[in-house]
Design a protein around this motif. Structure first.
Motif, short mmCIF file in Angstrom:
data_model
loop_
_atom_site.label_atom_id
_atom_site.label_comp_id
_atom_site.label_asym_id
_atom_site.label_seq_id
_atom_site.Cartn_x
_atom_site.Cartn_y
_atom_site.Cartn_z
N SER A 7 -3.23 14.68 1.28
CA SER A 7 -2.99 15.34 2.28
C SER A 7 -3.91 16.68 2.59
CB SER A 7 -1.50 16.06 2.92
OG SER A 7 -0.63 14.89 2.71
N LYS A 26 -1.43 4.55 7.94
CA LYS A 26 -2.09 5.39 8.95
C LYS A 26 -1.14 5.88 9.86
CE LYS A 26 -6.50 5.97 11.32
NZ LYS A 26 -6.23 7.47 11.32
N TYR A 57 0.35 4.21 1.33
CA TYR A 57 -0.06 4.86 2.47
C TYR A 57 0.03 3.89 3.89
CZ TYR A 57 -3.53 6.98 5.65
OH TYR A 57 -4.16 7.87 6.74
N ARG A 70 -11.50 8.18 2.48
CA ARG A 70 -11.57 6.69 3.07
C ARG A 70 -10.80 6.97 4.54
NH1 ARG A 70 -11.04 1.60 -0.39
NH2 ARG A 70 -13.30 1.94 -0.08
N ARG A 71 -11.25 6.47 5.46
CA ARG A 71 -10.84 6.54 6.99
C ARG A 71 -10.88 5.31 7.46
NH1 ARG A 71 -7.11 9.51 7.93
NH2 ARG A 71 -7.68 10.08 10.05
N ASP A 77 -15.94 5.17 4.70
CA ASP A 77 -15.71 6.00 3.72
C ASP A 77 -16.71 7.24 4.06
OD1 ASP A 77 -14.10 4.26 2.58
OD2 ASP A 77 -15.57 3.62 0.90
N ARG A 93 -3.82 12.32 6.12
CA ARG A 93 -3.48 11.85 4.80
C ARG A 93 -4.29 10.66 4.42
NH1 ARG A 93 -0.13 12.00 0.53
NH2 ARG A 93 0.63 10.18 -0.20
N ALA A 94 -5.05 10.69 3.40
CA ALA A 94 -6.15 9.61 3.41
C ALA A 94 -6.27 9.44 1.56
CB ALA A 94 -7.47 9.97 3.95
N GLU A 95 -6.98 8.40 1.46
CA GLU A 95 -7.20 7.99 0.28
C GLU A 95 -8.64 8.95 -0.20
OE1 GLU A 95 -7.98 4.27 -2.87
OE2 GLU A 95 -7.95 4.11 -0.76
N ASN A 115 -4.41 9.46 -5.76
CA ASN A 115 -5.44 9.39 -4.84
C ASN A 115 -5.35 9.60 -3.27
OD1 ASN A 115 -6.55 8.17 -7.47
ND2 ASN A 115 -8.36 7.90 -6.18
N TYR A 116 -4.28 9.61 -3.02
CA TYR A 116 -3.70 9.92 -1.39
C TYR A 116 -3.42 11.06 -1.30
CZ TYR A 116 -4.08 4.52 -0.72
OH TYR A 116 -4.50 3.63 -0.60
N LYS A 147 0.97 -1.27 0.17
CA LYS A 147 -0.11 0.02 0.00
C LYS A 147 1.00 1.32 0.02
CE LYS A 147 -4.26 -0.49 1.89
NZ LYS A 147 -5.22 -0.27 3.13
#
Length: 103
Positions: free
Chosen positions: A75, A6, A4, A43-44, A48, A19-21, A72-73, A2
């Protein structure tokens, strides 16, 4: 692998720095049918969150441009709220996100 991992949210001036998708998902009405319209979500963890642009300081176009430039990721400085997502016969209620800024 991935792209990203968390990390704990940090406090910004108006909300949390995350920072999330960011996803584009089809709108599905209360009858479970796709309408041909798409909406953005953040998405967290396991949820979503709908992005409510009418309360956000950024526009749908700002998000689309950021995704083109950065992927898509993103900040973001965000705030999670509760309430109506929209005002229509199909009105949905629950948790949603407003975006104060793209970092």
């Amino acid at each position: 692998m991935k792209p990203y991992n968390k990390t704990k949210d940090k406090k910004g001036e108006k909300g949390n720095l995350i920072r999330a998708e960011v996803l584009l998902k089809p709108f599905i009405n209360k009858m479970g049918k796709k309408s041909g319209h798409s909406e953005f979500y953040v998405r967290r963890s396991i949820q979503d969150y709908f992005i409510k642009f009418c309360e956000s300081a950024v526009t749908r176009e700002n998000i689309e441009e950021a995704i083109k430039e950065k992927g898509n990721y993103l900040s973001l400085e965000i705030e999670i709220k509760q309430g109506e997502w929209d005002r229509s016969p199909q009105s949905r209620v629950g948790s949603y996100i407003i975006i104060h800024r793209i970092l």
